[in-house]
Motif scaffolding. Structure first.
Motif, mmCIF file in Angstrom:
data_model
loop_
_atom_site.group_PDB
_atom_site.id
_atom_site.type_symbol
_atom_site.label_atom_id
_atom_site.label_comp_id
_atom_site.label_asym_id
_atom_site.label_seq_id
_atom_site.Cartn_x
_atom_site.Cartn_y
_atom_site.Cartn_z
ATOM 1 N N GLU A 155 0.851 -1.183 0.000
ATOM 2 C CA GLU A 155 0.000 0.000 0.000
ATOM 3 C C GLU A 155 0.892 1.240 0.000
ATOM 4 O O GLU A 155 1.745 1.395 0.879
ATOM 5 C CB GLU A 155 -0.859 -0.066 1.259
ATOM 6 C CG GLU A 155 -2.190 0.585 1.211
ATOM 7 C CD GLU A 155 -3.045 0.180 0.035
ATOM 8 O OE1 GLU A 155 -3.221 1.028 -0.844
ATOM 9 O OE2 GLU A 155 -3.521 -0.964 -0.021
ATOM 10 N N PRO A 183 5.589 2.888 11.284
ATOM 11 C CA PRO A 183 4.388 2.951 10.466
ATOM 12 C C PRO A 183 3.195 2.354 11.187
ATOM 13 O O PRO A 183 3.095 1.148 11.328
ATOM 14 C CB PRO A 183 4.754 2.115 9.251
ATOM 15 C CG PRO A 183 5.765 1.160 9.763
ATOM 16 C CD PRO A 183 6.471 1.811 10.895
ATOM 17 N N GLN A 186 0.183 0.083 9.117
ATOM 18 C CA GLN A 186 0.152 -1.361 8.958
ATOM 19 C C GLN A 186 -0.743 -2.038 9.982
ATOM 20 O O GLN A 186 -1.181 -3.140 9.790
ATOM 21 C CB GLN A 186 1.574 -1.905 9.132
ATOM 22 C CG GLN A 186 2.223 -2.214 7.820
ATOM 23 C CD GLN A 186 3.708 -2.406 7.989
ATOM 24 O OE1 GLN A 186 4.362 -1.668 8.709
ATOM 25 N NE2 GLN A 186 4.248 -3.377 7.332
ATOM 26 N N LEU A 187 -0.933 -1.330 11.089
ATOM 27 C CA LEU A 187 -1.681 -1.959 12.162
ATOM 28 C C LEU A 187 -3.144 -1.547 12.160
ATOM 29 O O LEU A 187 -3.952 -2.113 12.861
ATOM 30 C CB LEU A 187 -1.061 -1.575 13.513
ATOM 31 C CG LEU A 187 0.454 -1.712 13.580
ATOM 32 C CD1 LEU A 187 0.970 -1.076 14.833
ATOM 33 C CD2 LEU A 187 0.826 -3.169 13.528
ATOM 34 N N VAL A 196 -7.075 -0.493 10.956
ATOM 35 C CA VAL A 196 -8.127 -1.143 10.181
ATOM 36 C C VAL A 196 -8.285 -0.478 8.832
ATOM 37 O O VAL A 196 -8.963 -0.978 7.965
ATOM 38 C CB VAL A 196 -9.481 -1.085 10.916
ATOM 39 C CG1 VAL A 196 -9.800 -2.432 11.484
ATOM 40 C CG2 VAL A 196 -9.492 -0.016 11.964
ATOM 41 N N VAL A 197 -7.718 0.699 8.669
ATOM 42 C CA VAL A 197 -7.786 1.405 7.396
ATOM 43 C C VAL A 197 -6.356 1.503 6.867
ATOM 44 O O VAL A 197 -5.782 2.573 6.835
ATOM 45 C CB VAL A 197 -8.387 2.816 7.565
ATOM 46 C CG1 VAL A 197 -9.034 3.280 6.289
ATOM 47 C CG2 VAL A 197 -9.374 2.843 8.693
#
Lengths: 418, 1105
Positions: free
Chosen positions: A126, A158, A161-162, A164-165
Motif C-alpha cells: 500500500e 508505520p 500497517q496496524l 483497520v484502514v
C-alpha cells in the motif's frame, strides 16, 4: 514465493538484483536472454519461462524487464500483479520509472523492495504505508538531508500497517482541503474497412486526488449508475453499500488513487466520435502506392476532438512515404515502418487529411496486407457513456472541502482496418 | 551522465551513490589495488563515529550489492553497526546482513544478541522487525533461537508480531526441515488466530510447510471464510487457493447429477450471470433456488453443504477486486467448486482483466482457453472481447485465436470466419499460420462449414507467402482425410504445388496425400514420384521418408509404371546418411518386393500400406488441462511445477461435516445467512467510521465478544486442572494467568478495539456482562470474581492507551480501585481449599517447606546425602551411570571407568566431581597413575586426581577428580599416564551432570519460573513411555537424566525439579505436567538457553524410552 528480482534494460544488462531468500546466481537470466532472442518483438518474450531449477516470471514496463525468479508453484498472476505494483510504486516515488531513475535512487529502491516483500511474500504494498516508512525523494528533501544529515527513512514507525484502514495515513493535515475526481472513459473499438463498427466498448475509471484533513468519510453517487456493468473497486470502497444502493461510500486514501474502474454495459450503443476515410492501395507492377486519409468528427455532442494522433504500421515492402498533411506533422520511420501523424485538434470546417504516395522496394510484389490505423484522441468535459456524478458528500469532518469533478473521453485501443 | 555527475557533486554527500557507481566502475575494472583501497575507505567511514559518514558508506555498499558486486569482505566492519542509533543506517545494515550472513556464518552470530534484545522491546514494531531480520539470517546454528523466537512471537499480544511470526515459519522450515513438527504446532496455534492481519500469512506458512495437514483447517474453515474479505489482497489469493483444495476433499460434487448432455445448456445459464447486475442479491437467491430446484427434480437430490455455500458466497464479492490475482483465484474457485449454473458469474470479471497489462492478459487467456473447452457457453456473450487487434503481441493473438476457435459453433461461425479472413492478411506470419490452423479446427468441429473452409484454404494455396501456403497444405491434408473421394481436384491442385513449395512439412504432406489417395489421381501420382526421385538427394529427411512411402504405395497399386522408379528410390535411400531412412528403405524393400525369401508378410503388404486411416482429430492444446488447478503455474506450463498440490477429486461420500463445528454456538446456529454475510462484509468499514451509528456495529462486537467469551470460558474449564494446584504466591499466579490467557488468545478482541474510537467503549459494557454470564453458566462453581480477575490482567496488559478508559469503566462497574489487593485475598482463600484438600503427596514433608533458604545452602555444603533431607531427590546410586574412559584392550590391561558422583566437589564448588575407577586386569603392577597434558577449551579447569602410586595386578582403585566444564558439554581431554604408557582420553559430560541440586519451595519455584519466561523457556509435548506413566517413574527417570532435585508439589499431575548449573549457578527448572493417556508436557526454564535446549532433549529421551 518470489526468490529474487532482476531488472534488465533494453540492451540486456542486469542493472539491479535483489534476493529475498538465498542468492540466486544471475546466470539464471541466461534463459531469459535466450527467450528474448527468440522473440521477434520485445513484448513477445513469454511472461513465464521454465528453466531446470527455477521459473522466471517477467513483466515489461518502460522498456525495463522485471524478472522474478520463482522456485516452486505459485499463481503466476500473483507474481505478475506484484511486479506491476512494484513498477507503480517506483513511478509514484520517482515520477518516472526509468533505468536512470532507478540507478540514481538505488538505495531507496532497495529499501522499498525490502519492505514490500518478506521472504518472497508481499508485506506492505500500500503506497500510503510505504510512504510513511520511506519518504519519497524530492529535491528539497535531498538538500535538507545533505545539510542536516537527516535521512529519508521515516523516523516514526508505520502505524498504518496496524490500523483497520491500512490504506490511509493517520494525522493527515491540509490547509486547503480538496477532493478532485476525474472520470476518464476510454473507447475500445475495431472499425471495419467499410466504416461499420465491429466491436466497441467503453471502459472507464474514476481517478481521485483527495487531500483532506483527518478521517473523512465520502460518498459519491451517480445520476445513472445503471450504466455501470462491471466494476472493480479500490479496497476502501464499501462493497455492500454499492450492492444495496449503488452509492460509493469510502474513507479515501491520502493522495492519488484509482477509486473505481468500470465497464459500460454492452447493450448500450457506443457513440464513435471520429470517422476515417481512407484509401490505401498498392498497384501491381508499379513500385508506388497511394495513401489517402481523412479524419472527421462524428457524434461528439458538440465537443472538440483534441490531441489526435494517427499511427499505422505500413507493410514491410514500403521504403519511403511522401505525404502531405493538411495540418499537423507526420513522421515515417523507415526501419520500423511506423507512420505517425500528429494531427492535433480536428476542425469540423476543414477536415484534416494526409495524402501522398508510398515508395515500394523495386521489384517487390505488391504487399497483400493492408495496414490498420490506430487512432488516439481526447475529448474534454464529456464522458462518452453519459455517466454523470450526482453528488459528493463528506461525513466525519467539520470543514467544507473543495470538490471538483472532471470528465474526459479518450481513445483506448481504437483501430480502423483498411 | 556527466550532467548528472555535476548535479551529484552539487548535492554533495547524500546522493553520491550514483557518482560512486560510475566514478569507480572503470577504475575497479582496471586496477585491482584501487578496488581494495576503496573498501578500505569504506571501512574507515563505517568505523567513524559520525552517522552521516556511516550512512554514506552503507549507501555505497548497498549500491554495490544492488549491482551484484561482491561486498562480503566488509562484513566485520558493517556488522558492528547493527546496533547503530540511526534508523536508516540500521536498516541498510539489515539489508547487508540478510544478504551476506549465509556466507559469513560465524561473524553473523555477533549480531544475534541485538535482535534478541529487540525481541523483548515493548514496541511491537521493533519486536516484529527484530524477528523479521533474525529469521531472515540463514545460519543453521541459530535454528533453536529462531524456533524459540517464533514460538514466543506466535503468542505475542500484537497481531502484527504474530503476522511476522507466521512469515518466519517458512524461513525456518527451509533452513531446517527437521523442525517441521514443532512448526506445525505453531501453525496450528496461529491458524486459530482471529485477526485478518495474521490469516493470510499463516495460511501461506501452512501451504509451504504442511499443505497435507488438511485436518488443521477444519476448525478454522468458517472463520477463514468469514474473514476473507478483510484480509489483505495477497493473503486472499493464498487462502482462496488453499480453500479450493480443502473444499474438494470435504464437499460433494455439486454437478454430480448433471449429465454430460447438459453441456449445451451452459449458454442460457450464463444469461443469469450476465444479467445479475440489477440486484445481485435477489438474483443470487433466485439462482440458488433454481439450482436447488433443479437438483430436487433429479432422482437423487443433491443438497449443498452450507459450508460449501458459505465459501462460494463469501468469495464472490472478491471478483470485484482490483487485484488480478485475486480475481483469478476466485474464478478458479468457482470453476472448480461451483454448480454449473453459477460458474457464469466469473466470465465478466475475467473479461475485464483482458484490459490489463499484456502479461496479465497472457495468463488470463490461457485459463480462459481451458475454461472454454469445458464451459463454452460461459464466454459466448463476450465473443467480441476476444477479437484480435493488430497491436496485440503475437502470443496474445495466438491465445485469443484459441479462445475464438473454442467458442465457435454453428450460430457464430460465420462471424468468426469473417474475422479470421482479416487475420490472414496480417503482417505477423506466425499469427497467420495459427489462424490457418484455427480455420482447420473450426472446419473439423463444425460440419456445415467444412467445404467453405476448405475452399478458403485452397485459395490460400495461391498466396505469395510460402509459410501461409505450407500451413494451408498441412491443414488441408488433415481435412481431406475426412472425405477424400470428393476432393480429387484439390489433390491434383496440390500435386502441382510440389514444384513450388519448399517448406519440408508441406512437401511431405502433399506426398503423403498423393500416396494415400493415388487411386483418385492415377495419372498424376507416378509423375510426381518421378519428379521426386530426381530431387531425392536434396530433400529434407521427412520428405525423403514420404517419398519412400509414396513409392511403396504406388508400387503396390500400380507396379507396372512405377517398379523401376521404386527400385531407384529404394537404392538411393539405401545409401542415405540418415539411418532412419536406410532402415525404412530396407524394411519396405523386404515387405513389398517379392523375393523367394520374403516371408508371409508381403502378402499383406497392400493391407498394411493402404489400410483405411482414421481422420486426425484436431484438438485444442488446452484440452484436459483442467486437471491442473486453474490459475496455477503448473496449469500455465502444462507440467507439474515443484511444490504443486494436486487438486483432489471430489469424494464419493461427503466426509463428516461436523469436524468444522467450532464450540461457538453463534456461528453454527445463526440461521439467517444473509444477515451474517452483511455483518461480515460491512464490518471493516463500520468499525472505523465514527460517523456511522451503531446497530450493525454493536451486533458486530457482540458476535465477536461472544466468540471471545466462549473460548474464554472454554479455557477456564480446560485450565481448571492446573488451577487447582497450590498457588500461594499471587505474583507468579498472575504471570501464569497471563501466559494462559496469551495462549488462548484471549486478548484478541481487546487488541482489535485498540484502534477503535471511544464510542465503541459504550458497547463493550453489555459485552462484558455477557461475558460474565457466559462464564457463569458454563463453569459450575461460583467463579464470578475469578473470571473477572482473570480477564483483567489480559486486558490491562496490552492496552496502554486504553488503561484510563478501562479504569473509568471499572469505577462505573462499582469495583473498588484497590483491586489487586482484593484479588490476592481471593486467591489466598482459594488456595487454602485447593492446596490442602487433595491429600498432599508424601514427598511434601513439613521439613521441606519450613527450610529457610539459608539453611538449605548450609546443608548443601555438607556432603551428607540429599536423601536424608528430601527423599524425592535421591537418584538411587545404582542409577549413576558408568562411562568407559579406557578400554581394557586399548589400555593394555588397565580399565578405567568414570561416573559423575553427583557429590559436591569439596576443593572447588564450581567443579563437577568425576569418580574414576581403575582396574588393573593385567598380570603386572601398574605404577604412578597420574594425568598429564590436559587440553581444555578456554575457561575450563581441571583438578587432577592424586597420583596413585601403585595398582597391583587384579586390584581396583578409585579416585575423584574435579572438572569445571564452564557449563558446556565440551569434552575435557587429557592423558592418562602410567609409568610406561600414555593414553589419550576424554571426558564429556551429559548436560544433566552439569548441575547440582537445589532446594526450592513451590513458591520459590514459581517465582523463579516467572522470571525465566520467554526465550528462557522451552516447552515440548511428549508421550510418555508406557512404563513411566506414574509419578515415581517420572521422578526416577528425570533425576537419572539430570542432577536435579524434586520440588514438592501439591498436584500429582505435575512434577517439578530444580537445580543450578555448577559453574555459573544459573537456575534450571524443569516441570513435567502429565495429562491423560501418557501425554505430557515438559517445560524447562533456564537462563542458559543452550543448556536448556540440550536438557530438554535428554529428558525427553529419558521419558519416552
Amino acid at each position: 514465493m518470489i526468490h529474487s528480482l532482476f531488472l534488465i534494460n533494453a540492451s540486456g544488462d542486469i542493472f539491479l538484483e535483489k534476493h529475498w531468500k538465498s542468492v540466486v546466481s544471475r546466470s539464471v537470466c541466461d534463459y531469459f536472454f535466450e527467450a528474448q532472442e527468440r522473440a521477434t518483438e520485445p513484448e513477445n518474450v513469454p511472461p513465464v519461462i521454465s528453466t531446470p531449477h527455477h521459473y522466471l516470471i517477467s513483466v515489461l514496463r518502460h522498456r525495463i524487464y522485471f524478472v522474478a525468479v520463482i522456485q516452486s508453484e505459485v499463481p503466476p498472476l500473483f507474481v505478475i500483479e506484484f511486479l506491476h505494483r512494484v513498477v507503480d510504486t517506483f513511478q509514484d516515488y520517482f515520477g518516472v520509472c526509468t533505468e536512470a531513475a532507478i540507478k540514481d535512487n538505488v538505495v531507496v529502491v532497495y529499501e522499498l523492495l525490502e519492505e514490500m516483500l518478506d521472504n518472497g511474500f508481499p508485506l506492505a504494498t500500500e503506497s500510503n504505508i510505504l510512504k510513511e516508512l520511506i519518504k519519497p525523494p524530492t529535491i528539497l528533501r535531498t538538500m535538507v538531508n545533505t545539510i542536516t544529515g537527516s535521512t529519508n527513512v521515516g523516523e516514526q514507525l508505520p502505524t498504518g500497517q496496524l490500523s483497520v484502514v491500512p490504506w490511509r495515513r493517520t494525522g493527515v493535515k491540509y490547509t486547503n482541503n480538496e477532493a478532485y475526481f476525474d472520470v476518464v472513459e476510454e473507447i475500445d473499438a475495431i472499425i471495419d474497412k467499410s466504416g461499420s463498427t465491429i466491436t466497441a466498448e467503453i471502459q472507464g475509471v474514476i481517478d481521485a486526488c483527495v487531500k483532506l484533513t483527518g478521517m473523512p468519510d465520502l460518498t459519491l453517487s451517480f445520476m445513472n449508475p445503471r450504466l455501470l456493468d462491471d466494476v472493480s473497486f479500490h479496497p476502501c470502497v464499501r462493497f455492500k453499500r454499492w450492492e444495496a444502493e449503488r452509492i460509493l461510500s469510502f474513507i479515501p486514501p491520502d493522495g492519488n488513487f484509482r477509486l473505481l474502474s468500470y465497464h459500460v454495459s454492452s447493450q448500450n450503443l457506443v457513440a464513435i466520435p471520429v470517422y476515417v476515410k481512407h484509401n490505401i492501395t498498392f498497384r501491381e507492377g508499379s513500385s508506388q502506392g497511394r495513401f489517402d486519409l481523412t479524419l472527421g468528427p462524428k457524434q461528439t455532442m458538440g465537443k472538440a476532438v483534441e490531441s489526435v494522433l494517427v499511427s499505422s504500421q505500413l507493410p514491410r515492402g514500403v521504403l519511403n512515404a511522401n505525404l502531405n498533411p493538411s495540418q499537423g506533422t507526420y513522421t515515417f520511420d523507415p526501419v520500423t515502418k511506423l507512420l505517425t501523424w500528429d494531427v492535433g485538434k480536428i476542425n469540423p470546417q476543414k477536415l484534416p487529411s494526409l495524402k501522398g504516395t508510398m515508395n515500394l522496394q523495386a521489384g517487390a510484389s505488391k504487399p497483400d496486407e493492408n495496414p490498420t490505423i490506430n487512432i488516439q484522441f481526447k475529448i474534454q468535459q464529456m464522458a462518452i457513456s453519459g455517466l454523470k456524478v450526482n453528488r459528493l458528500d463528506m461525513y466525519g469532518e467539520k470543514y467544507k472541502p473543495f470538490k471538483g469533478i472532471k470528465y474526459m473521453t479518450k481513445a483506448g485501443k481504437f483501430q480502423v482496418r483498411t | 551522465m556527466s550532467a548528472s555527475s555535476a548535479f551529484n557533486d552539487d548535492k554533495g554527500g547524500s546522493s553520491s551513490v550514483g557518482e560512486a557507481e560510475y566514478a569507480y566502475d572503470p577504475v575497479s575494472g582496471k586496477i585491482f589495488s584501487s578496488d581494495y583501497n576503496r573498501h578500505d575507505d569504506l571501512k574507515e567511514m563505517l568505523d567513524s563515529n559520525k552517522d552521516s559518514l556511516k550512512l554514506e558508506a552503507m549507501k555505497r555498499i548497498v549500491a554495490m550489492i544492488a549491482r551484484g558486486k561482491n561486498a562480503s569482505d566488509l562484513f566485520p566492519a558493517v556488522v558492528k553497526n547493527v546496533a547503530c542509533k540511526n534508523i536508516e543506517v540500521k536498516k541498510l545494515v539489515y539489508v547487508y546482513l540478510v544478504r551476506y550472513a549465509e556466507e559469513q556464518q560465524d561473524l553473523a552470530l555477533l549480531s544475534i544478541s541485538t535482535f534478541q534484545r529487540g525481541l523483548k522491546d515493548p514496541n511491537q514494531l521493533i519486536r516484529a522487525s527484530a524477528l523479521r531480520v533474525l529469521s531472515s539470517i540463514r545460519v543453521t546454528i541459530i535454528v533453536p533461537i529462531m524456533m524459540l523466537a517464533i514460538k514466543e512471537a506466535a503468542s505475542d499480544m500484537s497481531p502484527y508480531v504474530r503476522k511476522t511470526a507466521a512469515h518466519a515459519i517458512p524461513k525456518l522450515y527451509s533452513l531446517d526441515p527437521e523442525q517441521k513438527d514443532q512448526l506445525i504446532e505453531v501453525i496450528e496455534k496461529l491458524l486459530a488466530d482471529k485477526t485478518t492481519l495474521v490469516a493470510g500469512s499463516v495460511v501461506m506458512a501452512f501451504e509451504e510447510v504442511c499443505p497435507e495437514r488438511i485436518d488443521l483447517i477444519h476448525k478454522n474453515y468458517r472463520k477463514l471464510c468469514n474473514l476473507l474479505i478483510d484480509v489483505e489482497e495477497w493473503g486472499q489469493v493464498v487462502i482462496i487457493n488453499m480453500l479450493t483444495r480443502y473444499a474438494r476433499t470435504q464437499f460433494l460434487n455439486p454437478n454430480i447429477n448433471e449429465s454430460l448432455l447438459e453441456e449445451g445448456s451452459g449458454g442460457d445459464k450464463t444469461f443469469y450471470g450476465s444479467d445479475e447486475d440489477e440486484d445481485e442479491d435477489d438474483d443470487e437467491k433466485e439462482k440458488e433456488k433454481k439450482a436447488e430446484a433443479a437438483a430436487m427434480a433429479k432422482r437423487k437430490p443433491y443438497v449443498m453443504d452450507p459450508d460449501h455455500r458459505l465459501l462460494l458466497r463469501n468469495t464472490k464479492p472478491l471478483l470485484q477486486s482490483r487485484n488480478a490475482a485475486v480475481v483469478m483465484a476466485v474464478a478458479q474457485l468457482y470453476f472448480h467448486l461451483a454448480p454449473k449454473a453459477e460458474v457464469g458469474v466469473i466470465a465478466k470479471a475475467l473479461v475485464r482483466l483482458l484490459r490489463s497489462h499484456s502479461e496479465v492478459q497472457f495468463v488470463v487467456l490461457q485459463n480462459v482457453a481451458t475454461m472454454t473447452i469445458k464451459r463454452r457457453g460461459m464466454f459466448e456473450p463476450y465473443l467480441k472481447s476476444f477479437y484480435i487487434r493488430s497491436t496485440d503481441p503475437t502470443q496474445i493473438k495466438v491465445l485469443k485465436l484459441e479462445v475464438l476457435t473454442n467458442l465457435a459453433n454453428e450460430t457464430n461461425i460465420s462471424t468468426i470466419l469473417r474475422e479470421f479472413q482479416t487475420y490472414i492478411k496480417s503482417m505477423d506470419k506466425d499469427f497467420v499460420a495459427a489462424t490457418i490452423q484455427a480455420i482447420g479446427r473450426c472446419a473439423t468441429n463444425i460440419g456445415e462449414v467444412r467445404d467453405t473452409c476448405l475452399n478458403g484454404l485452397v485459395q490460400l494455396l495461391s498466396n505469395r507467402d510460402e509459410l501461409v501456403v505450407a500451413e494451408s497444405v498441412v491443414v488441408i491434408k488433415k481435412l481431406l482425410q475426412m472425405q477424400p473421394e470428393k476432393h480429387s481436384d484439390i489433390i491434383k491442385h496440390m500435386a502441382k504445388l510440389t514444384d513450388n513449395i519448399q517448406v519440408p512439412m508441406a512437401r511431405a504432406s502433399i506426398l503423403w496425400l498423393i500416396g494415400e489417395y493415388c487411386e483418385h489421381v492415377p495419372k498424376i501420382a507416378p509423375d510426381v514420384l518421378r519428379k521426386m526421385a530426381k530431387s531425392f538427394t536434396n530433400e529434407e529427411d521427412i520428405v525423403k521418408l514420404q517419398i519412400i512411402n509414396l513409392a511403396a504405395k504406388l508400387y503396390l497399386t500400380n507396379s507396372k509404371q512405377t517398379k523401376l522408379l521404386t527400385q531407384y528410390v529404394l537404392n538411393l535411400a539405401k545409401y542415405d546418411q540418415n539411418y532412419d531412412i536406410r532402415d525404412r528403405a530396407r524394411f519396405i524393400r523386404q515387405l513389398i518386393v517379392p523375393t523367394e525369401k520374403s516371408g508371409a508378410l508381403s502378402k499383406y503388404a497392400k493391407k498394411l500400406f493402404l489400410a483405411l486411416k482414421p481422420a486426425p482429430v484436431l484438438e485444442s492444446p488446452f484440452k484436459d488441462r483442467d486437471h491442473f488447478q486453474l490459475g496455477s503455474l503448473s496449469h500455465l506450463l502444462n507440467a507439474k511445477a515443484g511444490g504443486y498440490q494436486e487438486l483432489p477429486d471430489w469424494p464419493e461420500a461427503a466426509p463428516d461435516p461436523s469436524v468444522r463445528n467450532v464450540e461457538v454456538p453463534e456461528w453454527t446456529k445463526c440461521s439467517s445467512r444473509e444477515k451474517r454475510k452483511e455483518k461480515k462484509v460491512e464490518k471493516p468499514f463500520y468499525s472505523d467510521s465514527e460517523g456511522e451509528s451503531g446497530p450493525t456495529e454493536s451486533a458486530d462486537s457482540e458476535s465477536d465478544s461472544a466468540t471471545a467469551s466462549d473460548s474464554r470460558s472454554g479455557s477456564e474449564e480446560s485450565g481448571s486442572g492446573s488451577e487447582s494446584e497450590s498457588e500461594e504466591d499471587s505474583e507468579s499466579e498472575e504471570e501464569e494467568e497471563e501466559k494462559k490467557s496469551k495462549k488462548k488468545e484471549l486478548k484478541k478482541p481487546v487488541q482489535e478495539s485498540e484502534s477503535e474510537q471511544s464510542s465503541e467503549e459504550e458497547d463493550r459494557k453489555p459485552e462484558k456482562k455477557s461475558k460474565q454470564q457466559k462464564s457463569d453458566s458454563e463453569s459450575e462453581s461460583d467463579e464470578d470474581e475469578e473470571s473477572e480477575s482473570e480477564s483483567s490482567p489480559s486486558e490491562s496488559e496490552d492496552s496502554e492507551s486504553e488503561a484510563e478508559v478501562k479504569k473509568k469503566k471499572k469505577v462505573a462497574e462499582s469495583k473498588p480501585p484497590s483491586k489487586p489487593v482484593k484479588k490476592e485475598k481471593k486467591e489466598m482463600s482459594l488456595l487454602d481449599l485447593d492446596d490442602f484438600e487433595p491429600a498432599p503427596s508424601p514427598q511434601v514433608t513439613p521439613v521441606n517447606t519450613l527450610l529457610s533458604n539459608s539453611l538449605v545452602t548450609d546443608l548443601e555444603g555438607l556432603s551428607l546425602s540429599d536423601s536424608v533431607l528430601s527423599p524425592a531427590t535421591i537418584a538411587p546410586s545404582s542409577a549413576l551411570k558408568n562411562y568407559e574412559l579406557l578400554h581394557r584392550i586399548t589400555g593394555e590391561g588397565l580399565t578405567v571407568e568414570y561416573c559423575f558422583s553427583r557429590q559436591p566437589f569439596s576443593p572447588d564448588a564450581n567443579m563437577v566431581a568425576v569418580q574414576l575407577q581403575f582396574t588393573n586386569n593385567s598380570s603386572s603392577d601398574t605404577k604412578s597413575l597420574h594425568m598429564e597434558d590436559v587440553k581444555l577449551q578456554s575457561g575450563m579447569r581441571v583438578k587432577e586426581f592424586p597420583e596413585i602410586e601403585l595398582l597391583p595386578a587384579g586390584e581396583t582403585a578409585s579416585a575423584v577428580m574435579g572438572i569445571d566444564f564452564c557449563d558446556s558439554t565440551q569434552a575435557a581431554n587429557f592423558q592418562l599416564c602410567t609409568h610406561t604408557k600414555k593414553f589419550f582420553v576424554s571426558i564429556q559430560p551429559p548436560v544433566g551432570e552439569l548441575m547440582r541440586t537445589v532446594f526450592l519451595t513451590e513458591n520459590e519455584f514459581k517465582k523463579e519460573q516467572g522470571q525465566l519466561m520467554g526465550m528462557n523457556e522451552i516447552t515440548e509435548k511428549l508421550t510418555l513411555d508406557a512404563r513411566c506413566r506414574n509419578e515415581h517413574a517420572i521422578v526416577q527417570r528425570v533425576t537419572a537424566a539430570a542432577n536435579l532435585s524434586r520440588v514438592p508439589c501439591g498436584s500429582d499431575k505435575e512434577c517439578r525439579f530444580a537445580g543450578r548449573t555448577v559453574t555459573s549457578s544459573s537456575l534450571v527448572l524443569v516441570t513435567v505436567a502429565t495429562r491423560e493417556e501418557g501425554a505430557a508436557q515438559l517445560t524447562v526454564n533456564c537462563e542458559k538457553m543452550v543448556i536448556g535446549t540440550m536438557l530438554v532433549k535428554d529428558i525427553l529421551l529419558a521419558l519416552t524410552q
